[in-house]
Design a protein around this motif. Structure first.
Motif, PDB file in Angstrom:
ATOM      1  N   GLY B 385       0.799  -1.220   0.000  1.00 41.94           N
ATOM      2  CA  GLY B 385       0.000   0.000   0.000  1.00 41.94           C
ATOM      3  C   GLY B 385       0.824   1.259   0.000  1.00 41.94           C
ATOM      4  N   LEU B 386       1.967   1.245  -0.751  1.00 43.78           N
ATOM      5  CA  LEU B 386       2.793   2.460  -0.807  1.00 43.78           C
ATOM      6  C   LEU B 386       2.034   3.501  -1.634  1.00 43.78           C
ATOM      7  N   PRO B 387       1.816   4.709  -1.086  1.00 44.03           N
ATOM      8  CA  PRO B 387       1.094   5.717  -1.886  1.00 44.03           C
ATOM      9  C   PRO B 387       1.828   5.979  -3.194  1.00 44.03           C
ATOM     10  N   GLY B 388       1.095   6.352  -4.219  1.00 40.55           N
ATOM     11  CA  GLY B 388       1.710   6.564  -5.538  1.00 40.55           C
ATOM     12  C   GLY B 388       1.571   5.299  -6.360  1.00 40.55           C
ATOM     13  N   PHE B 392      -2.426   1.638  -2.664  1.00 38.70           N
ATOM     14  CA  PHE B 392      -2.776   2.636  -1.638  1.00 38.70           C
ATOM     15  C   PHE B 392      -4.175   3.205  -1.869  1.00 38.70           C
ATOM     16  N   VAL B 393      -4.480   3.523  -3.149  1.00 35.41           N
ATOM     17  CA  VAL B 393      -5.741   4.244  -3.411  1.00 35.41           C
ATOM     18  C   VAL B 393      -6.931   3.415  -2.921  1.00 35.41           C
ATOM     19  N   PHE B 396      -6.960   3.340   0.830  1.00 36.19           N
ATOM     20  CA  PHE B 396      -7.305   4.645   1.422  1.00 36.19           C
ATOM     21  C   PHE B 396      -8.804   4.882   1.338  1.00 36.19           C
TER      22      PHE B 396
ATOM     23  N   ILE C 138       1.387  11.324   0.290  1.00 39.29           N
ATOM     24  CA  ILE C 138       1.896  10.415  -0.761  1.00 39.29           C
ATOM     25  C   ILE C 138       3.409  10.590  -0.881  1.00 39.29           C
ATOM     26  N   ARG C 172       6.864   4.248   9.259  1.00 44.76           N
ATOM     27  CA  ARG C 172       5.510   3.882   8.796  1.00 44.76           C
ATOM     28  C   ARG C 172       4.534   3.918   9.986  1.00 44.76           C
TER      29      ARG C 172
END
Lengths: 102, 485, 607, 468
Positions: B385-388, B392-393, B396, C138, C172
């Motif tokens: 779930g790393l944003p980008g 993640f989206v 989230f 992000i 994290r």
């Protein structure tokens, strides 16, 4: 005139004797004989009912005649099968025929 | 094209028939025709996506003919925002799995015939609008999967195939009871999901609850939800790589799709009543899946359990019972399919070289196989779930949705996320970093393997940077869905 | 002109993709790509600064996501804080990249290093440019990822790999706090844009909780007290990485976040109070540990934690100017110190200051620049550290309470002490090195000189001679106070006494009857690492093993037992067919009887 | 008079055909010629069936009834026997010297069944059932020199004699109570006098015993496994299809036809018996390692599903008979493919790796097993679906649940056979050849199973007409 009850009683008695014979016999031939007794018990019933009810038509008696004929045919086939098994297994005792199980 | 949905569903079946004709010796020809048919299906689905009208949230390309009149079963198909993304996912993963099937060398002809039948079953499940038709396609998936795991699988394949088959079968038969019961309880007796959506809302909550229970059990086994998940690791470990890509990528989604397509519109009262337990189950799935995965030594079993925890997010999204939650859960389904599909392909790459799945056997792969290391790191980060990136989206949106409904559940979910992060990072550390083991001198990923993984990487990046590319398809349908509650 | 700001973040990102895709073929060239892009970014930053001076403003880019009906749009924010940080990050970044050309020259994965550095620059600049909390989050995670990858750059060493994982997981944990804060604000229907963060809708208690959680994110990134354990371990990475990420830029992101949301924090005094306390504890604790460590990079790491603590303390007590000014100056001289230390390690091949000595004579350039940085850090008069620390002194004196000021004094004293100890042990006295040492090449010492110039001159911006140029530029919330002479004298006295203390102990080796238990505690870093190991790491592993066993034993076995039970029933029923004809006939007759009894019973309502 | 003869013309044709085949058999005709003759007489009988329009009539003063149900069932038996004959022609017999007698008995059995199903009088019913039984005993014990077949024949005889004896006694009691043997009159009198006289219950139970024996319903199913195991494959296939269907048809004719009985407690009891039949049938088949006994117990299980349909009212009747029609094709196909794939060795190990040795044969066998289990696209699923639908509509939820549970158990042993065929390595890799007639039979059944699965509309329309 013997009342209907007696006939029905006799027929039931014969039927039960035949049934008992079927359930307990070890010998296939005795089994066939018991079957005959059962069928004859039913015959008595038929003839008795026909006599006391509609004397106009003879359904019961005709049926009894048919039953006697069919019983004979059944016994013939039964004996044929018993002989076939005896020829192979040299025994008529029902307990010996348990090759087909589980 | 008037009957585009029927062509999409029955094209693979046609492919199976064509393959049946080809003699078994011509393996190259068999592989080519199978890939060609799957490419054709992907092309049709692509055309479908292009022709699909975003603004209209209702059913499109609908087909509706009476099939068994006396019983009221209709052959009705339709696609809307909810099912479009999943159909695309099925077609894409099917095509890639077909390409990745060059590892299968025994009984190739049987493999591809059964594979095409599986494709038909999956596509049909996502497009059917009649409950009995849905059930029929749902069951046709079982036998091919049983054969795929049972014949071409690993050492304990028969046990895994048995367990998978009977777990899903028991659930789906109970669903059959539910379907028949819904037919008689709804006022205008009908099997069509659309007409039922209007008529079952009036049923008393208790009745809705019972019917929901029957349906939910079948979907819970398929998703899988916490107590019913033990078939997943065995099925994944024993299935050959392309089959476990399909198993993780598509089959798990059939359960959650069922929730969104059948349970929410048909039993709104029951769903709102049972939203909190569903949320709690989602959190349990999330945390329990991550914990058990952490303790695994077999890489495939670890990814299988991580799928269980990802499915926890989808449950959270559904439990939110609002448009953000539904959007999040649907997007999470799509993303999870892409990411876990890629993960299994990567594991296949290593398994083919090392012939073992024990994590202890790998170490320091980064220095031996740099390109493989890049892809594995990329996909592991996407799944934690790393944003980008796309993972993640979805997470989230699900968390944001469920936060509005049940804050405590969302907080537990977010904390559970840390367990997921630890899981994947430790996996990267054990597999890629550290000094390479003794026998570790395998060739890096070939061009073919890279070409199979590349589209998945591109999609993950695209959805991660611009999620509207997928969300725009489903927004309006979900608004309609939410209005039903 | 301002509209070009988003290119600052995009350029390094392109450099990253170039280096990743064609890494091996580029070889040496990859360094020039990343340095070139960061130089262009620096120029762009300068242009944006001039554009901002001429009245440029924030602008939106595209819509991104709609959450709970709230459309979240991506945009670029241009205000004094961003411009200042942009300049700092790009300049320091460029200098460090030039330095690392020399430092990393022999490494096999040369291009991979510069790829990660470019990715880091892209995410850090993106973080500064983001105009809403979600976009910041992000890039926030992107920065965390790069720090993990760079710390674990030499992953052959198990310690480096473990440190990388530890860094990412600890940050994290903080980021989860930030995420929860975002979720709370979103659920209350706020738009997350910094412009309207001051006027946040929602119940007071919930918004305060959001503020605290957001600060938790800042704590994770800036290695403040509870979540600081990862920074000292992160020293496993290359020194250039430590200089860029763990001194100048990334750790500053936490302070930047608090400064960015200053209006929001001001509205909740409870959160500000927490910021100040955490800052104070971190400052004191880190400074005390730094005094007793012997590894040159770990001393600088703990010094960073303590200086960040001071910044948090300043921000917590209303010193917005003090905090931001110290943030800027600290970035420069701490980068200088780290690069100096890198140059020393590169030459002396050891990190233990007790094994060094007498380097002043052999490495003239490095020593001079290092000493300038040390003096700036200690806060001696002409250097930048003095002016920014003076601002903090004034802020804490005017707004903070007694305890904060006492802690400030103690931290300044300890800072001066351990920097002097380091300089004396490393550069002066007899040379305890076996091999002879020679000066690092120009490509490494060049940036040192430039950074030394910045550390010396930058402070003057805030001094009365430039009549408070920095204060006006940063549009300070509090009134622009002139040089407070008695406060300046007090801080200089504290620093000098610190240096004297170090001189007495190192050169005159005078045994101070200091508190032995405190010294032991400091040496063992207050046992925080062991505490986390016992409280979090080991129980987590045990839970996982137990749940895996539970999963296998209970649920799995239950499923298999169902199959076995049905099989057993099947076996039992199968056994009834014994093949004996009289048994069958009995069953038949019995069946008739049973049927009769069942029907009669039903008919006569017996059961 | 001519009307009566016309009514029983099909039976007469069959009897004549049988006698002709017997004579040819004596003169040493080949088996396939005799089979061809049998097929010819069956098709001739089919064309001679009295037209559907004037079906409301009856013949021999009420002895035989020509209603739509009787007409449909006569066609059903003809089709079933055609399949049986095809299997007998395709099957590799050890010695085929007495093929003539075999087909003679087969045709006579069919004639008796057609008479029984259209009989309107209990006497006629008893006589035709007794005749059928006698012929079946001989068929069961047909292989004179094989100890298993003879034992099967004897067992079948002993069991059958007792059951028909009980039924006869029941019929006499009914005659005593109502003074007539005509079903229509009995139903009429039944509606007046009420159902709950003890002697009537005894009579009903005894008659039910006789018929249930034929339909292999649980308390009377003990003979099934042993007789099917012993009898030769084509005979076992014929028994599992035609006489069982006759049993259910007569149950409908005598019990479920009369509305009086249906509103008494009778459906409840039938439902209980149905669940018992399903469960015991499926459970017994669970651990079988002999394919024939496995298929025998599976046919008991299927009988349970049909009985479940009968127990749930009018909708159930349609579902039950739809199930029976599909059952004929599924079961005959399954028995045929099992017989053709490994005629002599009946243990499951013989079927190991059949996927490679006989790909088409194994594919057909898998298709039939999956249809028996109830996998959707095939007809078996639709049949089971209709039964469940009828059960739920009649508010018999626990019956529907029982059908579902049994499907899961049934799937296990059907899949076990499929697993052995495809997933185990074969002992010997030599090809298994299947005769031309065998493939014809498998193709017909498979076409029916898939065809009715995908397009059942015509069948359902006919059933709607029959049970209007």
């Amino acid at each position: 005139m013997i009342p209907l009850g007696h006939y029905v009683l006799l027929s039931a008695f014969l039927f039960c004797v035949g049934l008992f014979g079927v359930l307990t016999q070890r010998n296939a031939i005795r089994f066939l004989i018991s079957i005959e007794i059962m069928l004859n018990g039913a015959n008595i019933n038929l003839v008795a009912f026909n006599r006391y009810f509609g004397a106009s038509d003879a359904t019961g008696q005709v049926f009894a005649l048919f039953v006697i004929g069919v019983a004979a045919a059944a016994s013939v086939v039964g004996l044929v099968l018993v002989i076939a098994v005896y020829r192979l297994r040299k025994s008529v005792f029902i307990d010996d025929f348990n090759l087909l199980k589980w | 094209m008037p009957h585009i949905l029927s062509t999409i569903i029955f094209l693979p079946l046609l492919g199976a028939l064509v393959l049946a004709v080809i003699p078994a010796r011509r393996e190259a020809l068999i592989r080519f025709t199978a890939a060609a048919f799957n490419a054709a299906v992907l092309g049709c689905v692509g055309a479908l996506c292009v022709l699909f009208n975003h603004q209209n949230g209702g059913m499109q390309f609908a087909e509706d003919h009476s099939w068994i009149g006396q019983v009221g079963i209709r052959y009705s198909l339709g696609v809307d925002g909810v099912s479009l993304a999943l159909v695309f996912l099925t077609a894409l993963l099917g095509f890639l799995a077909c390409l990745a099937s060059d590892r299968i060398r025994t009984k190739v002809k049987g493999y591809f015939i059964v594979f095409q039948i599986l494709m038909t079953g999956m596509l049909g499940t996502f497009l059917a609008l009649d409950l009995v038709l849905f059930y029929m396609f749902w069951e046709t998936v079982l036998i091919p999967m049983f054969f795929l795991i049972g014949i071409w699988g690993g050492p304990r394949r028969e046990y895994a195939a048995w367990k998978f088959f009977f777990y899903t079968l028991a659930g789906s038969l109970i669903m059959l009871l539910g379907i028949v019961a819904v037919y008689f309880w709804a006022e205008p007796h009908s099997f069509s999901m659309i007409t039922l959506a209007r008529s079952t809302a009036s049923l008393s909550p208790v009745v809705q609850g019972a019917l929901f229970g029957a349906f939910f059990l079948a979907f819970a086994i398929k998703i899988p939800v916490f107590p019913f998940h033990t078939w997943l690791p065995d099925a994944h470990v024993e299935a050959p790589t392309p089959v476990s890509v399909i198993l993780a990528g598509v089959l798990l989604k059939m359960g959650t799709y069922g929730l969104l397509r059948i349970c929410v519109p048909l039993f709104p009262a029951a769903m709102t009543m049972l939203a909190l337990p569903l949320g709690i189950l989602g959190v349990i799935n999330l945390v329990y899946g991550a914990c058990v995965a952490f303790a695994q030594t077999d890489i495939k079993k670890m990814i299988a359990y991580s799928s269980v925890s990802h499915m926890g997010f989808v449950l959270l999204g559904v439990a939110a019972m609002n448009s953000t939650g539904f959007n999040g859960s649907l997007l999470e389904m799509f993303n999870h399919g892409i990411i876990t599909g890629a993960m299994f392909l990567l594991v296949g790459v290593v398994y083919e070289r090392a012939h073992t799945r024990e994590i202890g056997a790998f170490g320091g792969l980064a220095s031996v196989m740099p390109r493989y290391a890049f892809f594995l790191t990329f996909m592991a980060l996407a799944s934690l779930g790393l944003p980008g990136l796309s993972g993640f989206v979805g997470e989230f949106l699900s968390l944001a949705g469920v936060f509005v409904a049940f804050p405590s559940v969302a907080i537990a979910g977010a904390v559970g996320l840390i367990a997921l992060v630890v899981l994947f990072l430790v996996m990267i550390k054990k597999m890629l970093w550290g000094s390479p083991g003794k026998g570790v001198s395998w060739p890096d990923m070939g061009l073919k393997e890279v070409c199979i993984i590349l589209p998945l990487v591109v999609i993950t990046l695209a959805v991660g940077f611009y999620p509207d590319s997928v969300l725009q398809y489903q927004k309006h349908t979900i608004d309609i869905l939410v209005k039903l509650l | 002109m301002v509209k070009l700001a988003h290119w600052i973040s995009v350029l390094p990102f392109m450099a990253f993709w170039l280096n990743i895709m064609f890494g091996r073929k580029l070889g040496k060239l990859s360094a020039f790509i990343s340095v070139g892009t960061s130089v262009m970014a620096a120029l762009l930053a300068v242009l944006v600064c001039m554009g901002f001076m001429a009245g440029g403003s924030s602008y939106a880019l595209t819509g991104w996501l709609t959450v709970n009906g709230q459309p979240i749009t991506l945009g670029i924010i241009i205000d004094s804080l961003t411009v200042m940080m942009l300049l700092v990050v790009t300049i320091v970044g460029t200098l460090i990249q030039i330095y690392s050309i020399g430092y990393m020259s022999g490494d096999p994965r040369y291009s991979r290093f510069f790829a990660y550095i470019s990715l880091f620059m892209a995410s850090m600049l993106g973080l500064l440019l983001a105009d809403n909390l979600l976009l910041l989050y992000i890039f926030w995670e992107g920065v965390g990822l790069c720090s993990c990858l760079l710390v674990a750059f030499w992953y052959e060493k198990p310690a480096a790999a473990a440190a990388g994982v530890k860094a990412f997981v600890t940050t994290r944990v903080g980021d989860t706090g930030l995420l929860l804060g975002i979720l709370i604000l979103l659920s209350l229907g706020n738009t997350l844009h910094f412009a309207d963060m001051a006027s946040v809708k929602g119940p007071e208690s919930l918004v305060a909780l959001a503020a605290v959680l957001i600060f938790l994110g800042a704590m994770g990134k800036s290695a403040q007290f509870p979540l600081h354990t990862w920074l000292p371990d992160a020293m496993e990475g290359p020194t250039a990485v430590s200089a860029l990420i763990h001194a100048a830029t990334m750790v500053a992101a936490g302070v930047y976040l608090v400064a960015r949301l200053y209006g929001f924090f001001l509205a909740h005094p409870l959160a500000l109070q927490m910021v100040a306390c955490v800052g104070m504890i971190s400052a004191l604790m880190a400074a005390s540990i730094a005094c007793v460590t012997n590894d040159i990079k770990r001393i600088l790491a703990y010094s960073t934690i303590s200086q960040l603590g001071l910044m948090m303390l300043a921000l917590g007590t209303g010193g917005y100017t003090g905090g931001t000014f110290h943030l800027m100056t600290h970035a420069f001289f701490k980068a200088l110190l780290f690069l100096g230390a890198g140059s020393v390690i590169h030459a002396a091949h050891t990190q233990d200051i007790r094994a060094m000595g007498g380097l002043f004579t052999k490495m003239k350039m490095t020593s001079v620049t290092f000493i300038i940085g040390a003096l700036a850090l200690a806060g001696i008069m002409p250097f930048s550290g003095f002016w920014s620390k003076d601002e903090i002194f004034c802020a804490v004196w005017h707004h903070g309470n007694m305890w904060f000021f006492a802690a400030l004094i103690a931290t300044s004293f300890m800072t001066a002490f351990y920097m002097a100890r380091l300089v004396l042990l490393a550069f002066f006295g007899a040379s305890r090195l076996e091999k002879d040492v020679h000066e690092s090449p120009l490509v490494m010492t060049g940036p040192l000189v430039v950074l030394a110039a910045f550390s010396a001159g930058l402070g003057l911006l805030g001094s009365p001679w430039c009549h408070g140029a920095f204060q006006h530029f940063i549009q300070a919330k509090d009134e622009a106070i002139g040089l407070n002479v008695p406060m300046a004298i007090c801080s200089t006295m504290v620093s000098l006494s610190g240096i004297m203390g170090a001189y007495m102990i190192v050169v005159r080796n005078v045994k101070f009857p200091t508190w032995t238990w405190l010294k032991k505690m400091a040496v063992n870093k207050y046992y925080v690492d062991e505490l986390y190991e016992v409280v979090f790491v080991r129980p987590f592993q045990r839970i996982c093993v137990v749940s895996a066993v539970f999963d296998g034993a209970c649920i799995d076995r239950a499923v298999n037992d169902v199959g076995r039970v049905v099989g057993a029933c099947g076996q039992a029923v199968r056994r009834i067919q014994t093949g004996m004809i009289d048994r069958y006939l009995l069953v038949q007759a019995g069946g008739v009887l049973m049927l009769l009894v069942f029907i009669l019973g039903k008919v006569c309502r017996i059961f | 008079m001519t009307h009566d003869i016309l009514f029983i013309l099909p039976e007469v044709v069959l009897a004549a055909g049988a006698l002709f085949i017997l004579v040819c058999g004596v003169f040493g005709c080949r088996r396939w010629l005799l089979g061809f003759l049998a097929l010819a007489s069956l098709t001739l009988a089919f064309f001679v069936l009295p037209g559907g329009s004037n079906t409301a009539s009856s013949a021999f003063s009420g002895m035989l009834m020509g209603d739509a149900f009787g007409f449909a069932m006569r066609i059903f038996f003809l089709v079933a026997t055609v399949l049986a004959v095809l299997l007998s022609m395709g099957y590799r017999w050890q010695d085929d010297d007495d093929a003539g007698e075999y087909f003679f008995f087969l045709l006579v059995a069919t004639a008796c069944m057609m008479l029984a199903v259209s009989s309107g009088n209990l006497m006629m019913l008893y006589l035709s059932v007794e005749m059928l039984s006698i012929v079946s005993y001989v068929l069961a014990g047909f292989l004179k020199r094989d100890i298993y077949s003879t034992e099967a024949g004897l067992k079948y005889f002993l069991f059958g004699a007792l059951s028909t004896g009980l039924m006869l006694y029941g019929i006499t009691l009914v005659y005593g109570l109502f003074g007539t043997l005509n079903l229509a009159d009995i139903n009429a009198r039944l509606a007046l006098s009420g159902v709950y006289a003890p002697t009537l219950i005894l009579a009903a139970v005894l008659v039910f015993a006789g018929l249930a024996f034929k339909a292999s319903i649980v308390p009377f199913h003990m003979w099934v496994a042993d007789v099917y195991d012993g009898a030769p494959w084509p005979v076992a296939a014929f028994f599992s299809v035609a006489p069982k269907a006759l049993g259910f048809a007569l149950l409908v004719r005598v019990f479920f036809g009369s509305s009086a009985l249906m509103h008494s407690g009778w459906p409840g009891i039938t439902a209980v018996l149905a669940i018992l039949t399903m469960t015991i049938g499926n459970l017994s088949a669970f651990h079988q390692d002999n394919v024939k006994r496995l298929l025998a117990f599976s046919s008991v299980g299927q009988a349970g599903y049909i009985l479940a349909g009968l127990a749930t009212g009018l909708l159930g009747l349609q579902a039950a008979f739809f199930y029976m029609i599909i059952y004929v094709f599924m079961n005959m196909g399954a028995f045929a493919s099992a017989a053709l794939l490994s005629p002599n060795r009946m243990d499951l190990a013989a079927y190991k790796g059949m996927g490679q040795r006989a790909p088409w044969g194994a594919m057909f066998f898998t298709m039939f097993l999956l249809s028996l289990a109830g996998l959707p696209p095939l007809a078996g699923f639709l049949a089971k679906f209709l039964v469940i639908r009828a059960a739920v509509e009649g508010h018999y939820f626990w019956l529907a649940a029982a059908v579902v549970l049994n499907s899961v158990i049934a799937f296990f042993y059907y899949l076990k056979v499929i697993k052995i065929m495809y997933m185990d390595k074969p002992a010997s890799v030599k090809e298994v050849a299947i005769s031309r007639d065998g493939y014809l039979l498998l193709a017909i059944s498979c076409a029916a199973v898939i065809g009715f699965g995908l397009w059942p509309k015509p069948l359902l329309d006919i059933l709607a007409v029959i049970f209007a």
